[in-house]
Write an enzyme that holds these catalytic residues in place. Structure first.
Site, PDB file in Angstrom:
ATOM      1  N   GLU A  22      12.197  -2.739  98.819  1.00  0.00           N
ATOM      2  CA  GLU A  22      12.960  -2.297  97.644  1.00  0.00           C
ATOM      3  C   GLU A  22      12.111  -1.425  96.723  1.00  0.00           C
ATOM      4  OE1 GLU A  22      16.061  -5.560  96.323  1.00  0.00           O
ATOM      5  OE2 GLU A  22      14.081  -6.468  96.689  1.00  0.00           O
ATOM      6  N   TYR A  54      25.194   9.270  72.360  1.00  0.00           N
ATOM      7  CA  TYR A  54      25.311   8.857  73.763  1.00  0.00           C
ATOM      8  C   TYR A  54      24.080   9.264  74.581  1.00  0.00           C
ATOM      9  CZ  TYR A  54      30.276   9.344  72.406  1.00  0.00           C
ATOM     10  OH  TYR A  54      31.484   9.305  71.765  1.00  0.00           O
ATOM     11  N   GLU A  73      17.195  -8.609  85.737  1.00  0.00           N
ATOM     12  CA  GLU A  73      17.238  -9.306  84.456  1.00  0.00           C
ATOM     13  C   GLU A  73      16.176  -8.737  83.511  1.00  0.00           C
ATOM     14  OE1 GLU A  73      17.301 -10.663  87.481  1.00  0.00           O
ATOM     15  OE2 GLU A  73      18.361 -12.585  87.480  1.00  0.00           O
ATOM     16  N   LYS A  99      23.244  -3.714  90.658  1.00  0.00           N
ATOM     17  CA  LYS A  99      22.485  -3.236  91.822  1.00  0.00           C
ATOM     18  C   LYS A  99      23.469  -3.111  92.974  1.00  0.00           C
ATOM     19  CE  LYS A  99      18.307  -4.394  94.375  1.00  0.00           C
ATOM     20  NZ  LYS A  99      17.107  -5.232  94.299  1.00  0.00           N
TER      21      LYS A  99
END
Length: 117
Positions: A22, A54, A73, A99
């Site tokens: 990953e 934004y 997290e 994810k």
């Protein structure tokens, strides 16, 4: 007055995860930010300086997503902390990090975390 500004569907490629693959291959993520904020004066005066920019929200998300974390997290908490610091007049804030196609032992479209006050 209580109004809401949402910046949703921020699609980013990042390198988060506990597995070595990953952090090398990376993956796709979506960040959604929902903010409750009194923008009545900005709406009346048509003044960007009186509301949430934004682009600032997007840039915070983009910058934090470039810092690898083992857990979404952790990256979600960093995004949340920076947004509430950047806009101290926020009444409520919610950050969702999703994810896409996480590496699991079966077909899973996505996993997500939500941090809100």
């Amino acid at each position: 007055m209580k109004n809401q500004i949402n910046v949703e569907g921020i699609r980013l490629y990042a390198y988060h995860g506990c597995l070595p693959e990953e952090t090398k291959i990376g993956g796709e993520y979506i960040v959604d930010v929902n903010m409750v904020y009194d923008f009545h004066e900005a709406a009346v005066k048509d003044d960007l300086n009186l509301t949430i920019d934004y682009c600032t929200v997007f840039n915070i998300c983009k910058e934090e997503m470039t810092i690898p974390s083992k857990l979404i997290e952790h990256v979600g908490k960093r995004i949340y902390d920076r947004i509430i610091h950047a806009f101290p007049k926020l009444i409520e804030t919610k950050v969702k990090v999703t994810k896409l196609l996480p590496p699991m032992n079966g077909p899973v479209d996505k996993v997500s975390i939500i941090i809100e006050d």
